[in-house]
Scaffold this motif. Sequence first.
Motif, PDB file in Angstrom:
ATOM      1  N   LEU A   1       3.270   6.095  -2.455  1.00  0.00           N
ATOM      2  CA  LEU A   1       4.471   6.909  -2.626  1.00  0.00           C
ATOM      3  C   LEU A   1       5.066   6.816  -4.024  1.00  0.00           C
ATOM      4  O   LEU A   1       5.958   7.600  -4.362  1.00  0.00           O
ATOM      5  CB  LEU A   1       5.524   6.484  -1.588  1.00  0.00           C
ATOM      6  CG  LEU A   1       5.125   6.688  -0.125  1.00  0.00           C
ATOM      7  CD1 LEU A   1       6.095   5.955   0.797  1.00  0.00           C
ATOM      8  CD2 LEU A   1       5.097   8.176   0.210  1.00  0.00           C
ATOM      9  N   ASP A   2       4.613   5.851  -4.797  1.00  0.00           N
ATOM     10  CA  ASP A   2       5.121   5.640  -6.152  1.00  0.00           C
ATOM     11  C   ASP A   2       6.626   5.372  -6.155  1.00  0.00           C
ATOM     12  O   ASP A   2       7.384   5.950  -6.932  1.00  0.00           O
ATOM     13  CB  ASP A   2       4.799   6.841  -7.053  1.00  0.00           C
ATOM     14  CG  ASP A   2       4.996   6.523  -8.525  1.00  0.00           C
ATOM     15  OD1 ASP A   2       4.931   5.337  -8.889  1.00  0.00           O
ATOM     16  OD2 ASP A   2       5.252   7.467  -9.306  1.00  0.00           O
ATOM     17  N   VAL A   3       7.055   4.522  -5.235  1.00  0.00           N
ATOM     18  CA  VAL A   3       8.442   4.057  -5.196  1.00  0.00           C
ATOM     19  C   VAL A   3       8.414   2.539  -5.099  1.00  0.00           C
ATOM     20  O   VAL A   3       7.362   1.951  -4.821  1.00  0.00           O
ATOM     21  CB  VAL A   3       9.236   4.655  -4.014  1.00  0.00           C
ATOM     22  CG1 VAL A   3       9.344   6.165  -4.134  1.00  0.00           C
ATOM     23  CG2 VAL A   3       8.592   4.274  -2.686  1.00  0.00           C
ATOM     24  N   SER A   4       9.549   1.911  -5.323  1.00  0.00           N
ATOM     25  CA  SER A   4       9.590   0.456  -5.267  1.00  0.00           C
ATOM     26  C   SER A   4       9.538  -0.033  -3.817  1.00  0.00           C
ATOM     27  O   SER A   4       9.651   0.744  -2.866  1.00  0.00           O
ATOM     28  CB  SER A   4      10.855  -0.068  -5.946  1.00  0.00           C
ATOM     29  OG  SER A   4      12.011   0.366  -5.266  1.00  0.00           O
ATOM     30  N   ARG A   5       9.393  -1.332  -3.665  1.00  0.00           N
ATOM     31  CA  ARG A   5       9.162  -1.904  -2.335  1.00  0.00           C
ATOM     32  C   ARG A   5      10.403  -1.828  -1.442  1.00  0.00           C
ATOM     33  O   ARG A   5      10.295  -1.645  -0.230  1.00  0.00           O
ATOM     34  CB  ARG A   5       8.719  -3.362  -2.491  1.00  0.00           C
ATOM     35  CG  ARG A   5       8.026  -3.913  -1.261  1.00  0.00           C
ATOM     36  CD  ARG A   5       7.157  -5.087  -1.625  1.00  0.00           C
ATOM     37  NE  ARG A   5       6.391  -5.563  -0.497  1.00  0.00           N
ATOM     38  CZ  ARG A   5       5.397  -6.434  -0.605  1.00  0.00           C
ATOM     39  NH1 ARG A   5       5.050  -6.884  -1.787  1.00  0.00           N
ATOM     40  NH2 ARG A   5       4.754  -6.841   0.473  1.00  0.00           N
ATOM     41  N   HIS A   6      11.589  -1.991  -2.030  1.00  0.00           N
ATOM     42  CA  HIS A   6      12.809  -1.996  -1.216  1.00  0.00           C
ATOM     43  C   HIS A   6      13.007  -0.689  -0.441  1.00  0.00           C
ATOM     44  O   HIS A   6      13.285  -0.732   0.771  1.00  0.00           O
ATOM     45  CB  HIS A   6      14.037  -2.294  -2.089  1.00  0.00           C
ATOM     46  CG  HIS A   6      15.324  -2.293  -1.322  1.00  0.00           C
ATOM     47  ND1 HIS A   6      15.648  -3.276  -0.407  1.00  0.00           N
ATOM     48  CD2 HIS A   6      16.362  -1.402  -1.322  1.00  0.00           C
ATOM     49  CE1 HIS A   6      16.836  -2.995   0.129  1.00  0.00           C
ATOM     50  NE2 HIS A   6      17.277  -1.875  -0.421  1.00  0.00           N
TER      51      HIS A   6
ATOM     52  N   GLN B   1       0.829  -1.204   0.000  1.00  0.00           N
ATOM     53  CA  GLN B   1       0.000   0.000   0.000  1.00  0.00           C
ATOM     54  C   GLN B   1       0.863   1.253   0.000  1.00  0.00           C
ATOM     55  O   GLN B   1       0.565   2.234  -0.691  1.00  0.00           O
ATOM     56  CB  GLN B   1      -0.923  -0.006   1.219  1.00  0.00           C
ATOM     57  CG  GLN B   1      -2.012  -1.069   1.166  1.00  0.00           C
ATOM     58  CD  GLN B   1      -2.898  -1.060   2.391  1.00  0.00           C
ATOM     59  OE1 GLN B   1      -2.632  -0.336   3.363  1.00  0.00           O
ATOM     60  NE2 GLN B   1      -3.949  -1.861   2.370  1.00  0.00           N
ATOM     61  N   LEU B   2       1.950   1.214   0.763  1.00  0.00           N
ATOM     62  CA  LEU B   2       2.841   2.373   0.828  1.00  0.00           C
ATOM     63  C   LEU B   2       3.563   2.592  -0.496  1.00  0.00           C
ATOM     64  O   LEU B   2       3.762   3.737  -0.923  1.00  0.00           O
ATOM     65  CB  LEU B   2       3.853   2.203   1.964  1.00  0.00           C
ATOM     66  CG  LEU B   2       3.256   2.241   3.379  1.00  0.00           C
ATOM     67  CD1 LEU B   2       4.302   1.836   4.412  1.00  0.00           C
ATOM     68  CD2 LEU B   2       2.720   3.634   3.702  1.00  0.00           C
TER      69      LEU B   2
END
Length: 239
Positions: free
Chosen positions: A50-55, A45-46
């Motif tokens: 935030l439109d960033v990758s999971r790492h 969800q984050l």
Amino acid sequence: MARTGSNPVITPMSTMEATQFAAEQIRKAIIEGHFKPGDRLIEQQLTDMLDVSRHPVREALRLLAREGFVELKRNKGASVSAVEADSVTEVYNIRVALGKLALDYLMATEDRLSATDLKRLEKLANNAVRFAELESQEETVHNDLEFQQAIIDATGLQRTIRYFSELTGDVRRFNNLLGVVYTDRKGDAESYVMKLFEAIRDRNLREAHAIWQAKFAKAAERYLSIIERGNSDGASKII
């Protein structure tokens, strides 16, 4: 893409920058109460928000866990930390120590507190008295945090400035979450802000230390009293 030499003019966000961005956004949401104590912070969800990758999101949550904003549990993931009595005590003890260090440094020689910094402190002290007359306490709270930071900033000691500033996020969260109501803003402004400014101006280190200690002890006492009574969601007392 336009280039300067062999380097691109525009470069993509690095993993470290993405982590810092994610941490800043999540931290801000926690401080302002958009994410409340106990809320689960789900990585997917984050990443979408935030439109960033999971790492980077995962690393941001680890960073915020070290700062005390997030709790990480094996097989349960991340959730927003409660405000605990021990956390309040720790934050205020550190801010007291950093403030005394700053006061010691500023008054060690006559030329360390510049006329510009002294004028800034005087303006903020006068604002404290003026804002105490307003119906809303919002300006009072904002001005008081700025006054505290102005004392620290005047030292030019970068680590002290950074550590104190970082803990201001905790204080803002305490205030937003616990809903402190300041019933004697005029008295506080005169006793803990104006008198502290006067002690600094007059280079009275002993008086400045005493006021700084009393100011932060009273602030911590307010928060701890609310936690003790259990009058706020997300606040808890360590037994």
